[in-house]
Design an enzyme around this catalytic site. Structure first.
Site, PDB file in Angstrom:
ATOM      1  N   HIS A  47      -2.617   3.010  -4.623  1.00 32.71           N
ATOM      2  CA  HIS A  47      -2.081   2.552  -3.260  1.00 32.71           C
ATOM      3  C   HIS A  47      -0.779   1.860  -3.419  1.00 32.71           C
ATOM      4  O   HIS A  47      -0.321   0.774  -2.950  1.00 32.71           O
ATOM      5  CB  HIS A  47      -3.024   1.430  -2.593  1.00 32.71           C
ATOM      6  CG  HIS A  47      -4.120   2.293  -2.318  1.00 32.71           C
ATOM      7  ND1 HIS A  47      -4.229   2.796  -1.044  1.00 32.71           N
ATOM      8  CD2 HIS A  47      -5.707   2.053  -2.636  1.00 32.71           C
ATOM      9  CE1 HIS A  47      -5.582   3.142  -0.533  1.00 32.71           C
ATOM     10  NE2 HIS A  47      -6.292   2.628  -1.872  1.00 32.71           N
ATOM     11  N   GLU A  76      -9.621   2.879  -5.488  1.00 31.76           N
ATOM     12  CA  GLU A  76      -9.078   4.197  -5.056  1.00 31.76           C
ATOM     13  C   GLU A  76      -8.148   4.850  -5.947  1.00 31.76           C
ATOM     14  O   GLU A  76      -7.299   5.380  -5.523  1.00 31.76           O
ATOM     15  CB  GLU A  76      -9.015   4.224  -3.790  1.00 31.76           C
ATOM     16  CG  GLU A  76     -10.220   3.970  -2.839  1.00 31.76           C
ATOM     17  CD  GLU A  76      -9.833   4.320  -1.228  1.00 31.76           C
ATOM     18  OE1 GLU A  76     -10.745   4.358  -0.627  1.00 31.76           O
ATOM     19  OE2 GLU A  76      -8.685   3.633  -0.824  1.00 31.76           O
ATOM     20  N   ASP A  98       0.871  -1.216  -0.037  1.00 28.05           N
ATOM     21  CA  ASP A  98      -0.136   0.169  -0.245  1.00 28.05           C
ATOM     22  C   ASP A  98       0.781   1.197   0.042  1.00 28.05           C
ATOM     23  O   ASP A  98       2.069   1.112  -0.245  1.00 28.05           O
ATOM     24  CB  ASP A  98      -0.971  -0.178   1.136  1.00 28.05           C
ATOM     25  CG  ASP A  98      -2.262   0.590   0.670  1.00 28.05           C
ATOM     26  OD1 ASP A  98      -2.214   1.859   0.621  1.00 28.05           O
ATOM     27  OD2 ASP A  98      -3.496   0.065   1.067  1.00 28.05           O
TER      28      ASP A  98
END
Length: 758
Positions: A225, A294, A151
């Site tokens: 990420h 995302e 991440d």
């Protein structure tokens, strides 16, 4: 007489055994009790039960038979045998004697996929702790461990071809504050926080899990990420970044979280393929999770390489570019004999290749919609139900974290299958998963606190037959399992024993009442605990509650100005923490709010006499998002007033800010209003970096003043100072959060907890 006593002493254990009811987690499909008992030989263990191999049974199904002569587990596979042994293990732990009651259990899981995701990035969970969690998960018949290995905040897997991923990417700066408040790193700062697993350690985890019939699924995030990877190899991001320093993020990251892999750079694909090769050499799992969530695509929009690729491939927009990106990586996995998984944002790019979707946003609607349209398989891990980072009990008692509540009962009672689903859709649903994100974990104890006992409820939910859940029976089984958890040294939360509360003006209880009601005065406090098998005892004189304090049976009506305390009791012993509600008293306490304009529908909290905590999600804060707050307090009768104070909270790093201006108007009839005072706030007060409570005092300039009236409200007739019945409060929404804050550029919420009128 002695002979009779002897006979009774011999028969008593058998009689007690005949009444034995076993409380098994997860709940078996069928238990039929019989007569008699099997007497356990010395040193007997569940592994010594006989195994009858029945090839007609499903892969994970088992039958458990206890007779007076022996204990037999029938199953078609080692996995079924293992699950039968876990049930038998719980039965032995619950037996008061050296005997097992005769019975027959027929059991099999509802879902093939029963999972737990561990985020080992935000908090690096040591290997030994991961193994302890696998042990408990296996005992609960969970069969998948999804490891979130990469991440923005760290890279946790050794990749031998790219050593900088762990030399640089596994370490971040120290920030002694909560995750949302952590400022981004500066070039040259020490990076002491982090860690990673060697490939040998990961192979050990995989082998340990395999023995317990748990599959370990690795997740390598892409294209977003990915800041930890790009901090290690900056050439993997878009050239629009230039030579700007990129460091591993210690927190949310703000705009730096938009740094993602460059889709137009061919080196990125060879880089990721090399990584996946090493991942596949360590993890034998059929599935590899590719993330896909995302991805903020502003860099792709400005990147000449990405835009050139889009023109060459006829890609219409950046969402489709992500679909193209993911398709390429899925094909690579498929060529190696593996399959892909991804979060539900993957569906935005309309990938053409097959991928199993994890529905996480809200209730997982995006995954459901995609499954309906494409026929793809999916797994549900909805944030609003199965994210274990959320509060698991009344927030006043819980460690600080994000968002709202996912209680033990929420997890247990979650039903993933919608009423409008077709049989085909039900077949596409592979199962459910609890997901533990570790942004607020600092130790293994923090991880255990968030995991347990909610993971136990998840395991029961994923296994038991649809519609067969019984909450009281589950609590009995949970109480039987928890001592076993303690024996293994595993911690857990007792949040299920804590009390939630709702305090409301007396005449406004239950619904939003008519504005003509005069409800100035008393308060009604409603108390609840998610365990129905405890007593709630309370006091209203400030004393600590005991098992002899008044028993809560219905909402408590009190005058303002008292302190109500309450706690749960069972068998005379206090079970949860003591709830303390100091109910303040002022002229607005207990009054009606004539119109609820709040975004979250909690306007009545403005006059309930109770201040909120520093958690703006604790249900004591009325909130307005991206709009002005405008409400009217009905004092019930003409009342002289001297001051008005509005309780507010600011926390810019969680998109919460104070208003830029608060205006107070008075009226004697609820129709004609005039300005009584206003307060303009300084920007340094409006945007606080950490949660800060602020009482905004609005000076009243006189009841006959009409100066300074905002343009949004016309100048109207003034009431006299002793004839103010209606107070109108207008709080003007501030500007977006300034640059320099983690969430710079975002529109904030405003939250208010109490209107104080003196």
């Amino acid at each position: 007489m002695k002979r009779i006593v002897l006979i009774l002493s011999v028969l008593l254990p058998t009689f007690c055994l005949a009444q034995q009811v076993y409380h098994i987690i997860p709940q078996p499909k069928q238990i039929v009790y019989g007569e008699g008992a099997f007497h356990l030989p010395k040193h007997w263990t569940p592994s010594k039960a006989k195994w009858l191999k029945d090839p007609t049974m499903a892969d994970e199904a088992y039958r458990l038979s206890v007779t007076e002569r022996d204990v037999t587990i029938s199953a078609s596979t080692q996995r079924g045998l293992f699950y039968g042994q876990q049930t038998l293990r719980q039965m032995v732990n619950q037996s008061d004697s050296q005997s097992l009651r005769c019975l027959n259990i027929s059991d099999e899981p509802r879902f093939a996929y029963r999972g737990l995701m561990l985020d080992v990035v935000r908090y690096f969970i040591p290997k030994d702790e991961v193994l302890r969690i696998i042990d408990i998960a296996a005992q609960l018949k969970l069969n998948n461990l999804h490891l979130h290995l990469t991440d923005d905040n760290g890279w946790r897997m050794e990749i031998k071809k790219y050593p900088k991923l762990t030399q640089i990417g596994a370490w971040r700066v120290e920030r002694n504050t909560l995750f949302p408040n952590r400022e981004n790193p500066r070039e040259g700062e020490p990076t002491p926080i982090g860690g990673f697993y060697t490939q040998k350690e990961l192979r050990d985890i995989v082998a340990y899990a395999k023995k317990r019939h748990v599959r370990v699924i690795p997740e390598i995030e892409m294209p977003a990420h990915s800041v930890a990877a790009i901090a290690s190899y900056p050439e993997m991001t878009c050239p629009v970044m230039g030579n700007r320093f990129i460091g591993v993020l210690p927190g949310i990251g703000g705009k730096d979280a938009s740094i993602i892999y460059c889709a137009g750079n061919e080196r990125v694909y060879s880089f990721l393929q090399d990584i996946l090769d090493e991942v596949m050499s360590v993890f034998p799992s059929e599935y590899i999770h590719l993330g896909g969530d995302e991805a903020e695509k502003s860099h792709w929009k400005a990147c000449p390489l990405c835009q050139n690729l889009m023109r060459q491939q006829g890609i219409a927009d950046e969402e489709q570019l992500q679909g193209w990106f993911m398709d390429r990586m899925i094909r690579y996995l498929n060529a190696k004999g593996r399959k892909a998984m991804g979060w539900d944002e993957v569906t935005l790019g309309r990938p053409k290749e097959d991928i199993t979707i994890f529905g996480w946003q809200g209730l997982g609607q995006a995954a459901v919609r995609d499954a309906r349209e494409t026929g793809r398989k999916f797994i549900l891990t909805p944030a609003r139900k199965l994210y274990l980072i959320r509060y698991q009990g009344p927030q006043w008692f819980e460690p600080y974290t994000y968002f709202g509540n996912n209680t033990l009962h929420d997890v247990y009672s979650y039903e993933p299958v919608g009423n409008d689903w077709t049989p085909q859709m039900e077949q596409q649903l592979q199962g459910i998963q609890a997901s533990l994100w570790t942004e607020f974990c600092q130790s293994a104890a923090d991880v255990e606190y968030l995991l347990f006992p909610r993971l136990i409820a998840l395991a029961d939910n994923a296994w038991r037959a649809r519609g067969s859940g019984q909450w009281p029976a589950f609590l009995e089984a949970l109480d039987a399992f928890l001592p076993h958890l303690e024996e293994q040294g595993m911690g857990y939360a007792r949040s299920m024993y804590n009390i939630s509360h709702v305090v409301t003006p007396a005449d406004c209880v239950g619904e939003f009442r008519s504005p003509i009601l005069l409800c100035r005065g008393k308060l009604v406090t409603e108390l609840a605990c998610e365990r129905p098998d405890v007593e709630i005892r309370y006091t209203v004189n400030g004393d600590e509650p005991t098992d002899t304090s008044p028993l809560y049976c219905q909402p408590v009506t009190t005058e303002p100005g008292i302190t109500l305390k309450a706690a749960t009791f069972r068998d005379g012993r206090q079970q949860g923490q003591t709830l303390i509600l100091p109910l303040v008293d002022n002229k607005a306490t207990g009054c009606s709010i004539l119109k609820d304009t709040s975004t979250n529908g909690l306007a009545l909290r403005l006059t309930n006499g109770l201040h909120g905590s520093l958690r703006h999600s604790d249900f004591e804060w009325a909130g307005w998002y991206a709009t002005d707050a405008d409400f009217v307090v009905d004092l019930g009768s003409p009342t002289p007033i001297h001051s008005v104070t509005l309780g507010a909270i600011a926390n810019a790093n969680m998109t919460v800010a104070l208003p830029r201006e608060v205006c107070v108007y008075g009226s004697s009839d609820g129709e004609q209003f005039t300005l009584l005072g206003s307060k303009t706030l300084d920007e340094t007060d409006i945007f606080a970096r950490e949660a800060t409570r602020k009482d905004i005092v609005i000076p009243l300039v006189g009841a006959d003043s009409t100066t300074g009236l905002p343009e949004s409200l016309p100048e109207q007739t003034s009431p006299t100072a002793d004839k103010v019945r209606h107070i109108r409060v207008q709080a003007l929404h501030p500007s977006n959060i300034p640059d320099g804050f983690i969430r710079g550029g975002q529109s904030p919420w405003m939250y208010f907890d109490e209107v104080i009128v003196e």
